[in-house]
Design an enzyme around this catalytic site. Structure first.
Site, PDB file in Angstrom:
ATOM      1  N   CYS A 115       0.821  -1.230   0.000  1.00 27.91           N
ATOM      2  CA  CYS A 115       0.000   0.000   0.000  1.00 27.91           C
ATOM      3  C   CYS A 115       0.844   1.265   0.000  1.00 27.91           C
ATOM      4  O   CYS A 115       0.350   2.336  -0.345  1.00 27.91           O
ATOM      5  CB  CYS A 115      -0.955  -0.005   1.180  1.00 27.91           C
ATOM      6  SG  CYS A 115      -2.034  -1.425   1.187  1.00 27.91           S
ATOM      7  N   HIS A 252      -3.601   7.230   2.081  1.00 23.42           N
ATOM      8  CA  HIS A 252      -3.944   5.892   1.588  1.00 23.42           C
ATOM      9  C   HIS A 252      -5.337   5.559   2.111  1.00 23.42           C
ATOM     10  O   HIS A 252      -5.647   5.788   3.277  1.00 23.42           O
ATOM     11  CB  HIS A 252      -2.908   4.895   2.108  1.00 23.42           C
ATOM     12  CG  HIS A 252      -3.303   3.468   1.890  1.00 23.42           C
ATOM     13  ND1 HIS A 252      -3.765   2.996   0.689  1.00 23.42           N
ATOM     14  CD2 HIS A 252      -3.316   2.406   2.751  1.00 23.42           C
ATOM     15  CE1 HIS A 252      -4.033   1.708   0.801  1.00 23.42           C
ATOM     16  NE2 HIS A 252      -3.784   1.325   2.032  1.00 23.42           N
ATOM     17  N   ASN A 282     -10.021  -0.337  -0.256  1.00 26.46           N
ATOM     18  CA  ASN A 282      -8.555  -0.270  -0.226  1.00 26.46           C
ATOM     19  C   ASN A 282      -7.993  -0.840  -1.529  1.00 26.46           C
ATOM     20  O   ASN A 282      -8.033  -2.050  -1.744  1.00 26.46           O
ATOM     21  CB  ASN A 282      -8.050  -1.060   0.985  1.00 26.46           C
ATOM     22  CG  ASN A 282      -6.536  -0.985   1.154  1.00 26.46           C
ATOM     23  OD1 ASN A 282      -5.835  -0.560   0.243  1.00 26.46           O
ATOM     24  ND2 ASN A 282      -6.052  -1.411   2.292  1.00 26.46           N
TER      25      ASN A 282
HETATM   26  N1  ACO Z   1     -18.533  -8.600   9.066  1.00 28.66           N
HETATM   27  C1  ACO Z   1     -19.023  -8.857  10.284  1.00 28.66           C
HETATM   28  N2  ACO Z   1     -18.245  -9.163  11.336  1.00 28.66           N
HETATM   29  C2  ACO Z   1     -16.919  -9.189  11.124  1.00 28.66           C
HETATM   30  C3  ACO Z   1     -16.335  -8.944   9.873  1.00 28.66           C
HETATM   31  C4  ACO Z   1     -17.201  -8.639   8.818  1.00 28.66           C
HETATM   32  N3  ACO Z   1     -16.768  -8.375   7.566  1.00 28.66           N
HETATM   33  N4  ACO Z   1     -14.989  -9.044   9.984  1.00 28.66           N
HETATM   34  C5  ACO Z   1     -14.731  -9.343  11.264  1.00 28.66           C
HETATM   35  N5  ACO Z   1     -15.900  -9.439  11.958  1.00 28.66           N
HETATM   36  C6  ACO Z   1     -16.080  -9.742  13.355  1.00 28.66           C
HETATM   37  C7  ACO Z   1     -14.943 -10.504  13.947  1.00 28.66           C
HETATM   38  O1  ACO Z   1     -15.064 -11.886  13.682  1.00 28.66           O
HETATM   39  C8  ACO Z   1     -15.085 -10.191  15.412  1.00 28.66           C
HETATM   40  O2  ACO Z   1     -16.085 -11.033  15.936  1.00 28.66           O
HETATM   41  P1  ACO Z   1     -15.907 -11.665  17.409  1.00 28.66           P
HETATM   42  O3  ACO Z   1     -15.841 -10.484  18.338  1.00 28.66           O
HETATM   43  O4  ACO Z   1     -17.141 -12.489  17.548  1.00 28.66           O
HETATM   44  O5  ACO Z   1     -14.648 -12.441  17.349  1.00 28.66           O
HETATM   45  C9  ACO Z   1     -15.619  -8.765  15.411  1.00 28.66           C
HETATM   46  O6  ACO Z   1     -16.130  -8.532  14.096  1.00 28.66           O
HETATM   47  C10 ACO Z   1     -14.594  -7.710  15.731  1.00 28.66           C
HETATM   48  O7  ACO Z   1     -13.433  -7.990  14.971  1.00 28.66           O
HETATM   49  P2  ACO Z   1     -12.200  -7.049  15.014  1.00 28.66           P
HETATM   50  O8  ACO Z   1     -11.150  -7.587  14.091  1.00 28.66           O
HETATM   51  O9  ACO Z   1     -11.819  -6.759  16.428  1.00 28.66           O
HETATM   52  O10 ACO Z   1     -12.841  -5.732  14.383  1.00 28.66           O
HETATM   53  P3  ACO Z   1     -12.196  -4.326  14.214  1.00 28.66           P
HETATM   54  O11 ACO Z   1     -13.056  -3.300  14.819  1.00 28.66           O
HETATM   55  O12 ACO Z   1     -10.740  -4.321  14.537  1.00 28.66           O
HETATM   56  O13 ACO Z   1     -12.310  -4.117  12.655  1.00 28.66           O
HETATM   57  C11 ACO Z   1     -10.912  -4.225  10.733  1.00 28.66           C
HETATM   58  C12 ACO Z   1     -11.654  -5.006  11.772  1.00 28.66           C
HETATM   59  C13 ACO Z   1     -11.911  -3.408   9.936  1.00 28.66           C
HETATM   60  C14 ACO Z   1     -10.181  -5.185   9.806  1.00 28.66           C
HETATM   61  C15 ACO Z   1      -9.912  -3.292  11.452  1.00 28.66           C
HETATM   62  O14 ACO Z   1      -9.116  -4.009  12.342  1.00 28.66           O
HETATM   63  C16 ACO Z   1      -9.030  -2.580  10.492  1.00 28.66           C
HETATM   64  O15 ACO Z   1      -9.487  -1.771   9.729  1.00 28.66           O
HETATM   65  N6  ACO Z   1      -7.716  -2.851  10.543  1.00 28.66           N
HETATM   66  C17 ACO Z   1      -6.791  -2.232   9.665  1.00 28.66           C
HETATM   67  C18 ACO Z   1      -6.826  -3.032   8.481  1.00 28.66           C
HETATM   68  C19 ACO Z   1      -6.426  -2.270   7.298  1.00 28.66           C
HETATM   69  O16 ACO Z   1      -7.012  -1.275   6.938  1.00 28.66           O
HETATM   70  N7  ACO Z   1      -5.425  -2.784   6.697  1.00 28.66           N
HETATM   71  C20 ACO Z   1      -4.965  -2.240   5.567  1.00 28.66           C
HETATM   72  C21 ACO Z   1      -3.912  -1.230   5.940  1.00 28.66           C
HETATM   73  S1  ACO Z   1      -2.463  -1.688   5.300  1.00 28.66           S
HETATM   74  C22 ACO Z   1      -2.853  -1.930   3.748  1.00 28.66           C
HETATM   75  O17 ACO Z   1      -3.575  -1.128   3.208  1.00 28.66           O
HETATM   76  C23 ACO Z   1      -2.404  -3.112   3.071  1.00 28.66           C
END
Ligand code: ACO
Length: 325
Positions: A115, A252, A282
């Site tokens: 990214c 980004h 993304n």
């Molecule tokens: N739909 C519904 N529920 C979901 C989904 C989904 N698509 N994905 C995960 N969940 C659930 C999980 O299973 C978890 O359930 P549980 O509590 O029963 O175990 C719950 O939602 C919470 O999961 P978390 O991973 O804690 O959710 P979080 O609030 O952290 O959001 C996310 C997840 C959106 C991936 C976040 O961590 C994030 O944005 N991280 C950065 C990721 C990113 O942007 N990476 C790219 C940057 S680097 C690059 O661009 C390559």
């Protein structure tokens, strides 16, 4: 003091026609439009056709950038494509783009920093332009991240999309001042101790397969906010400008909460932050030039504006570039 600056003389972007909404994804994994929007800000993403490789998206964006710059393909003497989803292991997407543009001369290669790739590629191109080694450089971010998705993994498959954006860089004489047109300062970083937080579990020299994207989302999120804020501050210092002087931030586009987290940490005016994550999701190395082009075409970013590009991705890599358009 006279210096050679790399000026952005043209910008263009391209999105494949097919749109995949959150509701579409809710039909294949256990998710909802509400969850995706609340956690990420994403409403939809574009997806390339099976017969539409990354180089096709790159070429479309490149043609628009060249048109914008008033240049033709035969004037281009360097092509750098930032991508992590090449058509083939080799030749590079840049080589294929050169062929598709009908040219067979100049330098062409890919940069792989996930990214952060577009900001890294700008840094590389700036070195060539400043040393007189390129007079008309195309820097392209092009990705088909949907090719890397595990469509049974709801925690990743909802986050990514496909697209491409490009800029034309040409040398311009500057005074070594912050009012110069062109790329003014960079901060480029990698912390290789965190390769396991975001990676693809395949490759030609490991599994012999393409593999799928894997991510420790929570940890990536935390590093993203801290690292990007550090990169922005360092790039502004390298350029000799204050963060408050910046007219537009083009981050980004990974997650609206990361964009907001960085903005809060740096005390940015949210009206100065360009966000296209809702519509593009993304698109990795393509996300910055896509957002940059959108904000130029809708009249927000204008010639003479001070713009800050920033990114973070797998590696972990991150970086920022301060420029005057
Ligand atoms: N739909 C519904 N529920 C979901 C989904 C989904 N698509 N994905 C995960 N969940 C659930 C999980 O299973 C978890 O359930 P549980 O509590 O029963 O175990 C719950 O939602 C919470 O999961 P978390 O991973 O804690 O959710 P979080 O609030 O952290 O959001 C996310 C997840 C959106 C991936 C976040 O961590 C994030 O944005 N991280 C950065 C990721 C990113 O942007 N990476 C790219 C940057 S680097 C690059 O661009 C390559």
């Amino acid at each position: 003091m006279t210096v050679i600056r790399s000026a952005i003389t043209g910008v263009g972007s391209f999105l494949p026609e097919q749109i995949v909404t959150n509701a579409d994804l809710a039909k294949i994994v256990d998710t909802s439009d509400e969850w995706i929007q609340e956690r990420t800000g994403i409403k939809q993403r574009h997806k390339a056709r099976d017969d539409q490789p990354t180089s096709d998206l790159a070429v479309e964006a490149a043609r628009k950038a060249l048109l914008d710059a008033g240049r033709t393909a035969d004037e281009v003497d360097m092509i750098i494509v930032a991508t992590t989803t090449p058509d083939m292991t080799f030749p590079s997407v840049a080589s294929i783009v050169q062929r598709k543009l009908g040219s067979g001369v100049g330098v062409a290669f890919d940069v792989q920093a996930v990214c952060s790739g577009f900001v890294y590629a700008l840094g590389v191109a700036d070195g060539f332009v400043a040393r007189g080694m390129a007079k008309c450089a195309l820097v392209i971010g092009a990705e088909e991240m949907t090719r890397l998705m595990d469509w049974t993994d709801r925690s990743t498959c909802v986050l990514f999309g496909d697209g491409a954006g490009a800029v034309v860089l040409e040398p311009r004489e500057g005074q070594g001042a912050t009012t110069d047109q062109g790329l003014l300062g960079f901060a480029l970083r990698c912390d290789g101790t965190k390769t396991d937080l975001l990676y693809v579990d395949g490759g030609p020299a490991s599994t012999g397969t393409v593999g799928h994207l894997r991510m420790a989302g929570n940890q990536v999120f935390r590093h993203a906010v801290v690292n990007i804020a550090e990169g922005v501050t360092a790039a502004c210092a390298a350029a000799g400008v204050a963060v408050d002087d910046v007219d537009w931030f083009v981050p980004h586009q990974a997650n609206q909460r990361i964009i907001k987290g960085v903005g809060d940490r740096l005390g940015l005016d949210e009206n100065k932050v360009v966000s296209t994550v809702a519509l593009h999701a993304n698109t990795s190395a393509a996300s910055i030039p896509l957002a940059f082009d959108a904000a130029i075409k809708d009249g927000r970013i204008k010639r003479g504006d001070l713009v800050l590009l920033e990114a973070m991705g797998g590696g972990l890599t991150w970086g920022a570039c301060a420029l005057r358009l």
